[in-house]
Design an enzyme around this catalytic site. Structure first.
Site, PDB file in Angstrom:
ATOM      1  N   THR A  10      -0.415  -0.710   6.642  1.00  0.00           N
ATOM      2  CA  THR A  10      -0.012  -1.311   5.367  1.00  0.00           C
ATOM      3  C   THR A  10       0.367  -2.762   5.595  1.00  0.00           C
ATOM      4  O   THR A  10       0.751  -3.144   6.702  1.00  0.00           O
ATOM      5  CB  THR A  10       1.175  -0.550   4.736  1.00  0.00           C
ATOM      6  N   GLY A  11       0.240  -3.556   4.531  1.00  0.00           N
ATOM      7  CA  GLY A  11       0.589  -4.965   4.644  1.00  0.00           C
ATOM      8  C   GLY A  11      -0.593  -5.840   4.290  1.00  0.00           C
ATOM      9  O   GLY A  11      -1.446  -5.451   3.480  1.00  0.00           O
TER      10      GLY A  11
ATOM     11  N   THR B 152       0.883  -1.152   0.000  1.00  0.00           N
ATOM     12  CA  THR B 152       0.000   0.000   0.000  1.00  0.00           C
ATOM     13  C   THR B 152       0.924   1.205   0.000  1.00  0.00           C
ATOM     14  O   THR B 152       2.078   1.074   0.394  1.00  0.00           O
ATOM     15  CB  THR B 152      -0.759   0.016   1.341  1.00  0.00           C
TER      16      THR B 152
ATOM     17  N   GLY C  60      -3.863  -7.114   4.000  1.00  0.00           N
ATOM     18  CA  GLY C  60      -5.137  -6.467   4.266  1.00  0.00           C
ATOM     19  C   GLY C  60      -6.100  -7.292   5.086  1.00  0.00           C
ATOM     20  O   GLY C  60      -6.851  -6.766   5.907  1.00  0.00           O
TER      21      GLY C  60
ATOM     22  N   ARG D  40     -11.935  -9.040  -4.533  1.00  0.00           N
ATOM     23  CA  ARG D  40     -11.405  -8.958  -3.162  1.00  0.00           C
ATOM     24  C   ARG D  40     -11.282  -7.507  -2.669  1.00  0.00           C
ATOM     25  O   ARG D  40     -10.864  -6.625  -3.385  1.00  0.00           O
ATOM     26  CB  ARG D  40     -10.049  -9.646  -3.140  1.00  0.00           C
ATOM     27  N   VAL D  41     -11.644  -7.276  -1.390  1.00  0.00           N
ATOM     28  CA  VAL D  41     -11.507  -5.952  -0.776  1.00  0.00           C
ATOM     29  C   VAL D  41     -10.496  -6.059   0.357  1.00  0.00           C
ATOM     30  O   VAL D  41     -10.646  -6.900   1.250  1.00  0.00           O
ATOM     31  CB  VAL D  41     -12.859  -5.453  -0.217  1.00  0.00           C
ATOM     32  N   GLY D  42      -9.475  -5.232   0.321  1.00  0.00           N
ATOM     33  CA  GLY D  42      -8.467  -5.208   1.383  1.00  0.00           C
ATOM     34  C   GLY D  42      -8.777  -4.129   2.409  1.00  0.00           C
ATOM     35  O   GLY D  42      -9.906  -3.633   2.512  1.00  0.00           O
ATOM     36  N   ASP D  43      -7.791  -3.747   3.152  1.00  0.00           N
ATOM     37  CA  ASP D  43      -7.978  -2.793   4.260  1.00  0.00           C
ATOM     38  C   ASP D  43      -8.034  -1.327   3.816  1.00  0.00           C
ATOM     39  O   ASP D  43      -8.612  -0.493   4.500  1.00  0.00           O
ATOM     40  CB  ASP D  43      -6.822  -2.932   5.263  1.00  0.00           C
TER      41      ASP D  43
HETATM   42  N1  GLY Z   1      -2.840  -3.500   2.286  1.00  0.00           N
HETATM   43  C1  GLY Z   1      -3.270  -3.585   0.958  1.00  0.00           C
HETATM   44  C2  GLY Z   1      -4.271  -4.610   0.727  1.00  0.00           C
HETATM   45  O1  GLY Z   1      -4.380  -5.554   1.484  1.00  0.00           O
HETATM   46  O2  GLY Z   1      -4.994  -4.537  -0.250  1.00  0.00           O
END
Ligand code: GLY
Length: 262
Positions: A190-191, A140, A193, A168-171
């Site tokens: 970050t990292g 990220t 998600g 897919r939905v991340g953080d």
């Molecule tokens: N941290 C970015 C994601 O998981 O999409």
């Protein structure tokens, strides 16, 4: 009130990204010194990172498992506004679309609807080349800024972790997970998600800051990584409080850079 900036370039990648990150921090600090708001400076710094193919955001967003490039971005401000977009195609700078949502009755948009709305607002529509998935999860990009009035803004952007399907939905676009800003402090994660989202990491770290257990902001970041995140997941955090410099901490390598007014 001293103006300040902190930015990260993803959890997992090495220090070779440091100079690219520094460029974004320099842009934000120059804008602040010329009178820009925290929101303006955070967005422009985030655009620098989205335009740099080194980072998994905007132009350098990694392919999803079907070869598509779908981008997420978010912005939140210390006066309580938020804007986020999820899985946007053909949008090299999704952070600009998220920023435009700050003053709208809706907070977030996803997929084709986000692109239709962006078309109405005149945002650049252009194929994003992207690049193959990477080893490891990184990442990220994120920028937090405090301006001369003490207002804060946090901008984040990503192509999503590598080896993920198109829906897919991340953080990054989820308030409280990838970012949280209130009047007292701003946090961005970050990292991986999934791990960050399960932990509601940014919100819980911000709630812990100032508690007897975590009297300093860095204590709160450490608490979050130590107690809410598995050792197996690569995760990092940056933060800025009402005063003091921006800080960063990670359970892996994470390039980050900061600036504070003299
Ligand atoms: N941290 C970015 C994601 O998981 O999409």
């Amino acid at each position: 009130m001293k103006m300040a900036v902190v930015a990260h370039g993803g959890a997992g990648p090495g220090p070779e990204r440091q100079k690219n990150l520094q460029r974004a921090v320099d842009v934000a600090s120059k804008l602040l010194l010329s009178g820009a708001s925290a929101t303006e400076a955070a967005v422009e710094a985030c655009v620098i990172l989205e335009d740099d193919p080194v980072f998994n955001a905007g132009t350098g967003g990694v392919f999803r498992n079907d070869g598509s490039v779908l981008l997420d971005a978010s912005i939140q401000t210390s006066d309580g506004r938020v804007g986020f977009v999820i899985a946007m195609s053909d949008t090299p700078n999704p952070i600009r679309v998220a920023k435009d949502l700050l003053d709208e009755p809706i907070n977030g948009l996803t997929g084709p609807g986000a692109r239709v709305w962006a078309d109405h607002r005149g945002h650049t529509k252009e194929k994003v080349e992207g690049r193959p998935p990477m080893e490891g999860d990184g990442d990220t990009v994120g920028v937090i800024v405090r301006d001369s009035s003490g207002s804060m803004a946090c901008a984040t952007s990503t192509g999503g972790c590598s080896h993920r399907p198109p829906g897919r939905v991340g953080d990054v676009p989820l308030p409280g997970s990838g970012f949280w800003v209130n009047e007292a402090l701003a946090v961005a994660a970050t990292g991986e998600g999934e791990e960050i989202t399960r932990a509601l990491l940014s919100f819980r770290v911000s709630s812990k800051a100032g508690s007897p257990e975590c009297t300093s902001l860095i204590d709160a970041l450490k608490w979050g990584l130590d107690n809410l995140i598995s050792d197996k997941a690569s995760v990092g955090l940056i933060a800025i409080g009402r005063e003091g410099p921006g800080i960063g901490l990670s359970n892996t390598v994470m390039p980050w850079a900061s600036w504070i007014e003299d």
